[in-house]
Scaffold this motif. Sequence first.
Motif, PDB file in Angstrom:
ATOM      1  N   THR A  36       0.826  -1.198   0.000  1.00 26.40           N
ATOM      2  CA  THR A  36       0.000   0.000   0.000  1.00 26.40           C
ATOM      3  C   THR A  36       0.862   1.250   0.000  1.00 26.40           C
ATOM      4  O   THR A  36       1.865   1.330   0.687  1.00 26.40           O
ATOM      5  N   ASN A  37       0.481   2.253  -0.760  1.00 27.05           N
ATOM      6  CA  ASN A  37       1.188   3.527  -0.763  1.00 27.05           C
ATOM      7  C   ASN A  37       1.035   4.194   0.596  1.00 27.05           C
ATOM      8  O   ASN A  37      -0.074   4.376   1.092  1.00 27.05           O
ATOM      9  N   SER A  38       2.177   4.561   1.195  1.00 26.78           N
ATOM     10  CA  SER A  38       2.158   5.080   2.558  1.00 26.78           C
ATOM     11  C   SER A  38       1.380   6.386   2.674  1.00 26.78           C
ATOM     12  O   SER A  38       0.906   6.735   3.747  1.00 26.78           O
ATOM     13  N   GLY A  44       7.199  -6.687   4.876  1.00 23.91           N
ATOM     14  CA  GLY A  44       8.276  -6.836   5.829  1.00 23.91           C
ATOM     15  C   GLY A  44       8.567  -5.522   6.538  1.00 23.91           C
ATOM     16  O   GLY A  44       8.280  -4.439   6.017  1.00 23.91           O
ATOM     17  N   LEU A  45       9.146  -5.612   7.731  1.00 24.60           N
ATOM     18  CA  LEU A  45       9.527  -4.397   8.440  1.00 24.60           C
ATOM     19  C   LEU A  45      10.502  -3.571   7.613  1.00 24.60           C
ATOM     20  O   LEU A  45      10.471  -2.336   7.658  1.00 24.60           O
ATOM     21  N   ASP A  46      11.342  -4.229   6.819  1.00 26.73           N
ATOM     22  CA  ASP A  46      12.260  -3.482   5.963  1.00 26.73           C
ATOM     23  C   ASP A  46      11.498  -2.679   4.903  1.00 26.73           C
ATOM     24  O   ASP A  46      11.875  -1.546   4.579  1.00 26.73           O
ATOM     25  N   ASP A  47      10.425  -3.247   4.359  1.00 26.81           N
ATOM     26  CA  ASP A  47       9.609  -2.520   3.375  1.00 26.81           C
ATOM     27  C   ASP A  47       8.972  -1.283   4.005  1.00 26.81           C
ATOM     28  O   ASP A  47       8.959  -0.199   3.417  1.00 26.81           O
ATOM     29  N   VAL A  48       8.419  -1.463   5.209  1.00 28.30           N
ATOM     30  CA  VAL A  48       7.789  -0.338   5.899  1.00 28.30           C
ATOM     31  C   VAL A  48       8.834   0.727   6.198  1.00 28.30           C
ATOM     32  O   VAL A  48       8.588   1.932   6.037  1.00 28.30           O
ATOM     33  N   TYR A  98       8.111   4.380   4.772  1.00 30.73           N
ATOM     34  CA  TYR A  98       7.654   5.376   5.734  1.00 30.73           C
ATOM     35  C   TYR A  98       8.738   6.392   6.066  1.00 30.73           C
ATOM     36  O   TYR A  98       8.463   7.558   6.307  1.00 30.73           O
ATOM     37  N   GLY A  99      10.003   5.945   6.158  1.00 27.78           N
ATOM     38  CA  GLY A  99      11.093   6.852   6.486  1.00 27.78           C
ATOM     39  C   GLY A  99      10.994   7.407   7.889  1.00 27.78           C
ATOM     40  O   GLY A  99      10.435   6.789   8.798  1.00 27.78           O
TER      41      GLY A  99
END
Length: 329
Positions: free
Chosen positions: A2-4, A65-69, A73-74
Amino acid sequence: MTNSTTVKPYPLLFQPLLKERVWGGRSLEQFGLELPEGPIGEGWMIGDHPNGTTRVVNGAFAGAGLDDVRKQYGASFFGTKGEEFTGDNGRFPLLIKLLDCNDDLSVQVHPDNGYSKLPPGELGKTEMWYVLGAKPGSKIIYGLQPGKSRDDVARALQDGTIMDVLQLVDVQAGDSFYIPAGTVHALCAGVLVAEIQQNSDTTYRLFDYNRPGLDGKPRELHIEDSLNVIAYEGSGATRMTTELAAPQQWLTLAESPYFRVEKAKVEGEWKLSTTPDSFVILVVCDGGGEVTWPDGRIGVKPGDCLLLPASLGDYALEGAFTVLRSYLP
Protein backbone atom coordinates in the motif's frame (compact mmCIF):
# COMPACT_ATOMS: atom_id res chain seq x y z
CA MET A 1 2.44 -2.77 -0.91
CA THR A 2 0.00 0.00 0.00
CA ASN A 3 1.19 3.53 -0.76
CA SER A 4 2.16 5.08 2.56
CA THR A 5 0.53 8.40 1.65
CA THR A 6 -2.89 6.73 1.82
CA VAL A 7 -2.36 4.97 5.14
CA LYS A 8 -2.80 6.55 8.53
CA PRO A 9 -0.21 5.38 11.07
CA TYR A 10 -1.34 2.56 13.34
CA PRO A 11 0.25 0.04 15.77
CA LEU A 12 1.88 -2.85 13.90
CA LEU A 13 1.89 -6.50 14.93
CA PHE A 14 4.28 -8.97 13.31
CA GLN A 15 4.51 -12.68 12.58
CA PRO A 16 7.33 -13.93 14.85
CA LEU A 17 10.32 -15.77 13.42
CA LEU A 18 10.80 -18.89 15.55
CA LYS A 19 14.34 -20.21 15.77
CA GLU A 20 15.54 -23.62 16.86
CA ARG A 21 18.29 -23.58 19.48
CA VAL A 22 20.04 -26.42 21.30
CA TRP A 23 19.02 -24.81 24.61
CA GLY A 24 15.39 -24.10 23.62
CA GLY A 25 12.13 -25.76 24.63
CA ARG A 26 8.38 -25.34 24.10
CA SER A 27 7.50 -22.60 26.59
CA LEU A 28 6.82 -19.96 23.95
CA GLU A 29 3.57 -21.85 23.27
CA GLN A 30 2.12 -20.16 26.36
CA PHE A 31 2.03 -16.91 24.36
CA GLY A 32 -0.19 -18.48 21.72
CA LEU A 33 2.65 -19.05 19.27
CA GLU A 34 2.47 -22.10 17.01
CA LEU A 35 5.90 -23.64 17.32
CA PRO A 36 7.52 -25.88 14.71
CA GLU A 37 8.98 -29.15 15.92
CA GLY A 38 12.20 -29.13 17.88
CA PRO A 39 13.67 -27.05 20.71
CA ILE A 40 12.57 -23.47 19.99
CA GLY A 41 14.70 -21.00 21.89
CA GLU A 42 14.04 -17.65 20.22
CA GLY A 43 11.03 -15.80 18.93
CA TRP A 44 12.13 -12.79 16.92
CA MET A 45 9.05 -10.64 17.51
CA ILE A 46 10.15 -7.43 15.76
CA GLY A 47 13.18 -7.76 13.51
CA ASP A 48 14.80 -6.27 10.41
CA HIS A 49 18.10 -8.13 10.03
CA PRO A 50 19.82 -10.17 7.28
CA ASN A 51 19.21 -13.24 9.45
CA GLY A 52 15.49 -12.57 9.74
CA THR A 53 12.87 -9.92 8.95
CA THR A 54 9.40 -10.02 10.50
CA ARG A 55 6.26 -9.32 8.46
CA VAL A 56 3.24 -7.26 9.45
CA VAL A 57 0.07 -9.29 10.17
CA ASN A 58 -2.49 -6.51 10.75
CA GLY A 59 -3.93 -3.53 8.93
CA ALA A 60 -3.04 -1.96 5.61
CA PHE A 61 0.58 -3.15 5.68
CA ALA A 62 -0.27 -6.83 6.30
CA GLY A 63 2.23 -9.01 4.47
CA ALA A 64 4.91 -6.32 4.21
CA GLY A 65 8.28 -6.84 5.83
CA LEU A 66 9.53 -4.40 8.44
CA ASP A 67 12.26 -3.48 5.96
CA ASP A 68 9.61 -2.52 3.38
CA VAL A 69 7.79 -0.34 5.90
CA ARG A 70 11.08 1.24 6.94
CA LYS A 71 12.01 2.18 3.38
CA GLN A 72 8.56 3.54 2.53
CA TYR A 73 7.65 5.38 5.73
CA GLY A 74 11.09 6.85 6.49
CA ALA A 75 11.63 9.21 9.39
CA SER A 76 7.90 9.89 9.81
CA PHE A 77 7.63 6.29 10.98
CA PHE A 78 10.82 5.93 13.00
CA GLY A 79 11.12 9.49 14.28
CA THR A 80 13.84 12.07 13.83
CA LYS A 81 16.22 10.07 16.03
CA GLY A 82 15.88 7.12 13.65
CA GLU A 83 16.58 8.95 10.40
CA GLU A 84 19.95 7.27 9.92
CA PHE A 85 18.25 3.86 9.82
CA THR A 86 15.67 4.58 7.14
CA GLY A 87 17.55 4.41 3.83
CA ASP A 88 17.78 1.51 1.43
CA ASN A 89 20.93 0.33 3.20
CA GLY A 90 19.52 0.99 6.64
CA ARG A 91 18.11 -1.37 9.23
CA PHE A 92 15.62 -1.04 12.05
CA PRO A 93 17.75 -0.06 15.08
CA LEU A 94 16.38 -2.58 17.59
CA LEU A 95 15.65 -6.30 17.69
CA ILE A 96 12.95 -7.61 20.05
CA LYS A 97 12.98 -11.26 21.15
CA LEU A 98 11.30 -13.70 23.51
CA LEU A 99 13.71 -16.37 24.79
CA ASP A 100 12.83 -19.78 26.25
CA CYS A 101 15.80 -21.23 28.11
CA ASN A 102 15.04 -24.92 28.65
CA ASP A 103 18.80 -25.47 29.09
CA ASP A 104 21.78 -23.23 29.81
CA LEU A 105 22.92 -20.87 27.07
CA SER A 106 26.60 -20.67 26.22
CA VAL A 107 28.76 -18.33 28.29
CA GLN A 108 29.12 -15.42 25.88
CA VAL A 109 30.04 -11.79 25.34
CA HIS A 110 29.15 -9.22 22.68
CA PRO A 111 31.40 -6.61 21.04
CA ASP A 112 30.68 -2.92 20.78
CA ASN A 113 30.29 -0.98 17.54
CA GLY A 114 33.98 -0.12 17.49
CA TYR A 115 35.38 -3.65 17.49
CA SER A 116 37.65 -3.99 14.45
CA LYS A 117 36.75 -7.64 13.74
CA LEU A 118 32.98 -7.21 13.44
CA PRO A 119 31.50 -9.02 10.43
CA PRO A 120 30.97 -6.66 7.46
CA GLY A 121 27.86 -4.54 7.94
CA GLU A 122 27.23 -5.86 11.46
CA LEU A 123 26.79 -3.82 14.64
CA GLY A 124 27.91 -4.37 18.20
CA LYS A 125 25.37 -5.63 20.67
CA THR A 126 24.16 -3.96 23.84
CA GLU A 127 21.00 -5.53 25.24
CA MET A 128 18.73 -5.88 28.24
CA TRP A 129 16.66 -8.73 29.68
CA TYR A 130 13.34 -8.58 31.46
CA VAL A 131 12.49 -11.85 33.22
CA LEU A 132 8.94 -12.91 32.33
CA GLY A 133 9.14 -16.20 34.22
CA ALA A 134 11.65 -18.21 36.21
CA LYS A 135 11.42 -21.65 37.78
CA PRO A 136 12.39 -21.85 41.48
CA GLY A 137 16.15 -21.71 41.90
CA SER A 138 16.80 -20.26 38.44
CA LYS A 139 20.05 -18.38 37.92
CA ILE A 140 21.98 -16.50 35.28
CA ILE A 141 25.66 -15.78 34.71
CA TYR A 142 26.17 -12.03 34.97
CA GLY A 143 29.70 -10.70 34.73
CA LEU A 144 33.10 -11.74 36.03
CA GLN A 145 34.11 -12.08 39.65
CA PRO A 146 35.62 -8.75 40.81
CA GLY A 147 39.25 -8.14 39.88
CA LYS A 148 39.53 -10.84 37.22
CA SER A 149 41.88 -10.02 34.33
CA ARG A 150 42.30 -11.29 30.79
CA ASP A 151 45.05 -13.61 32.02
CA ASP A 152 42.75 -14.96 34.75
CA VAL A 153 40.00 -15.75 32.24
CA ALA A 154 42.41 -17.30 29.71
CA ARG A 155 43.97 -19.46 32.43
CA ALA A 156 40.57 -20.61 33.69
CA LEU A 157 39.60 -21.66 30.16
CA GLN A 158 42.77 -23.68 29.83
CA ASP A 159 42.47 -25.50 33.15
CA GLY A 160 38.69 -26.06 33.04
CA THR A 161 37.76 -23.72 35.89
CA ILE A 162 36.01 -21.00 33.89
CA MET A 163 32.88 -21.18 36.04
CA ASP A 164 34.96 -20.14 39.06
CA VAL A 165 35.67 -16.69 37.61
CA LEU A 166 32.03 -15.93 36.71
CA GLN A 167 29.26 -14.43 38.83
CA LEU A 168 26.13 -16.57 39.21
CA VAL A 169 23.04 -14.68 40.42
CA ASP A 170 19.52 -15.76 41.37
CA VAL A 171 16.63 -14.52 39.22
CA GLN A 172 12.88 -14.27 39.51
CA ALA A 173 10.05 -12.88 37.41
CA GLY A 174 10.19 -9.09 37.32
CA ASP A 175 13.99 -8.83 37.41
CA SER A 176 15.71 -6.81 34.72
CA PHE A 177 19.34 -6.85 33.61
CA TYR A 178 21.14 -4.25 31.52
CA ILE A 179 23.93 -5.90 29.53
CA PRO A 180 26.24 -3.45 27.78
CA ALA A 181 28.69 -4.78 25.20
CA GLY A 182 31.64 -6.38 26.98
CA THR A 183 29.56 -8.03 29.74
CA VAL A 184 30.13 -11.79 30.11
CA HIS A 185 26.70 -13.36 30.53
CA ALA A 186 24.48 -16.40 30.03
CA LEU A 187 20.86 -17.23 30.67
CA CYS A 188 20.47 -20.53 32.48
CA ALA A 189 17.82 -23.25 32.42
CA GLY A 190 14.31 -22.39 33.59
CA VAL A 191 14.23 -18.73 32.58
CA LEU A 192 11.83 -17.03 30.13
CA VAL A 193 12.79 -13.50 29.11
CA ALA A 194 11.99 -10.58 26.85
CA GLU A 195 15.11 -9.17 25.23
CA ILE A 196 15.49 -5.66 23.83
CA GLN A 197 18.78 -5.23 21.99
CA GLN A 198 20.73 -3.45 19.32
CA ASN A 199 19.85 -4.90 15.93
CA SER A 200 22.78 -7.31 15.82
CA ASP A 201 23.25 -11.06 15.66
CA THR A 202 26.90 -11.10 16.76
CA THR A 203 27.72 -13.35 19.70
CA TYR A 204 31.14 -14.62 20.82
CA ARG A 205 30.96 -17.89 22.73
CA LEU A 206 33.49 -18.19 25.52
CA PHE A 207 32.37 -21.60 26.84
CA ASP A 208 29.60 -24.04 25.90
CA TYR A 209 29.81 -26.80 28.53
CA ASN A 210 31.49 -29.17 26.02
CA ARG A 211 28.07 -30.16 24.69
CA PRO A 212 27.10 -31.02 21.10
CA GLY A 213 25.02 -28.68 18.97
CA LEU A 214 21.87 -29.59 17.05
CA ASP A 215 24.04 -31.29 14.42
CA GLY A 216 25.76 -33.47 17.04
CA LYS A 217 29.05 -31.59 16.73
CA PRO A 218 30.54 -29.13 19.23
CA ARG A 219 29.46 -25.53 18.55
CA GLU A 220 32.12 -23.07 17.50
CA LEU A 221 33.83 -21.09 20.25
CA HIS A 222 35.30 -17.60 19.80
CA ILE A 223 37.97 -17.50 22.49
CA GLU A 224 40.26 -14.80 21.09
CA ASP A 225 37.39 -12.47 20.13
CA SER A 226 35.79 -13.00 23.54
CA LEU A 227 39.01 -12.21 25.40
CA ASN A 228 39.45 -9.12 23.22
CA VAL A 229 36.04 -7.57 23.91
CA ILE A 230 35.40 -8.40 27.60
CA ALA A 231 35.19 -5.24 29.74
CA TYR A 232 37.55 -6.38 32.51
CA GLU A 233 37.26 -3.08 34.40
CA GLY A 234 33.47 -3.20 34.29
CA SER A 235 30.96 -2.60 31.50
CA GLY A 236 28.37 -0.53 33.36
CA ALA A 237 25.97 -3.46 33.73
CA THR A 238 23.09 -2.86 36.15
CA ARG A 239 20.21 -4.96 37.50
CA MET A 240 16.87 -4.22 39.15
CA THR A 241 14.15 -6.11 40.99
CA THR A 242 10.92 -4.19 40.57
CA GLU A 243 7.62 -4.28 42.38
CA LEU A 244 5.26 -1.65 40.95
CA ALA A 245 2.90 -0.26 43.56
CA ALA A 246 1.32 2.65 41.70
CA PRO A 247 -0.20 2.19 38.24
CA GLN A 248 0.23 4.55 35.27
CA GLN A 249 3.83 5.47 36.12
CA TRP A 250 6.90 4.62 34.02
CA LEU A 251 9.92 3.14 35.82
CA THR A 252 13.20 3.19 33.88
CA LEU A 253 14.81 -0.27 33.69
CA ALA A 254 17.64 0.39 31.24
CA GLU A 255 19.09 3.38 29.46
CA SER A 256 21.81 3.17 26.84
CA PRO A 257 22.93 5.13 23.76
CA TYR A 258 20.77 2.71 21.72
CA PHE A 259 17.51 2.34 23.66
CA ARG A 260 15.58 3.28 26.76
CA VAL A 261 13.34 0.65 28.38
CA GLU A 262 10.63 1.46 30.93
CA LYS A 263 8.06 -0.61 32.79
CA ALA A 264 4.58 0.23 34.05
CA LYS A 265 1.42 -1.33 35.42
CA VAL A 266 -1.77 -0.41 33.56
CA GLU A 267 -5.06 -0.22 35.46
CA GLY A 268 -8.08 1.14 33.64
CA GLU A 269 -7.43 3.66 30.86
CA TRP A 270 -4.08 5.42 30.44
CA LYS A 271 -3.87 8.10 27.75
CA LEU A 272 -0.46 8.47 26.13
CA SER A 273 1.09 9.85 22.97
CA THR A 274 4.05 9.17 20.72
CA THR A 275 6.41 12.02 19.85
CA PRO A 276 8.10 12.92 16.55
CA ASP A 277 11.43 11.84 18.07
CA SER A 278 11.00 8.06 18.07
CA PHE A 279 8.81 5.06 17.47
CA VAL A 280 7.61 3.15 20.55
CA ILE A 281 7.74 -0.61 21.12
CA LEU A 282 5.35 -2.15 23.63
CA VAL A 283 5.90 -5.62 25.12
CA VAL A 284 3.03 -7.03 27.20
CA CYS A 285 4.40 -9.01 30.16
CA ASP A 286 1.25 -10.20 31.93
CA GLY A 287 -2.47 -9.53 32.13
CA GLY A 288 -4.43 -8.23 29.18
CA GLY A 289 -6.41 -5.41 27.64
CA GLU A 290 -6.33 -3.18 24.58
CA VAL A 291 -4.27 -0.59 22.80
CA THR A 292 -6.57 2.05 21.31
CA TRP A 293 -6.01 5.03 19.01
CA PRO A 294 -8.42 7.38 17.20
CA ASP A 295 -8.86 4.99 14.28
CA GLY A 296 -9.00 1.61 15.99
CA ARG A 297 -8.10 -0.79 18.76
CA ILE A 298 -6.10 -4.01 19.25
CA GLY A 299 -6.54 -6.56 22.01
CA VAL A 300 -3.28 -7.50 23.76
CA LYS A 301 -2.13 -10.47 25.81
CA PRO A 302 1.17 -11.64 27.36
CA GLY A 303 3.98 -11.91 24.83
CA ASP A 304 2.46 -9.45 22.35
CA CYS A 305 4.92 -6.93 20.89
CA LEU A 306 3.63 -3.85 19.06
CA LEU A 307 5.48 -1.21 17.07
CA LEU A 308 3.91 2.26 17.27
CA PRO A 309 5.03 4.72 14.57
CA ALA A 310 6.43 8.04 15.77
CA SER A 311 3.64 9.74 13.84
CA LEU A 312 0.84 7.80 15.57
CA GLY A 313 0.20 10.54 18.14
CA ASP A 314 -2.48 9.91 20.76
CA TYR A 315 -3.14 6.37 21.95
CA ALA A 316 -4.29 4.71 25.15
CA LEU A 317 -3.61 1.53 27.10
CA GLU A 318 -6.74 -0.01 28.62
CA GLY A 319 -7.16 -3.01 30.92
CA ALA A 320 -4.98 -4.59 33.60
CA PHE A 321 -1.50 -5.57 32.48
CA THR A 322 2.22 -4.97 32.89
CA VAL A 323 3.97 -3.48 29.89
CA LEU A 324 7.48 -2.56 28.76
CA ARG A 325 7.98 0.55 26.63
CA SER A 326 11.12 0.95 24.51
CA TYR A 327 12.21 3.84 22.30
CA LEU A 328 15.29 5.64 20.99
CA PRO A 329 16.89 7.88 23.65
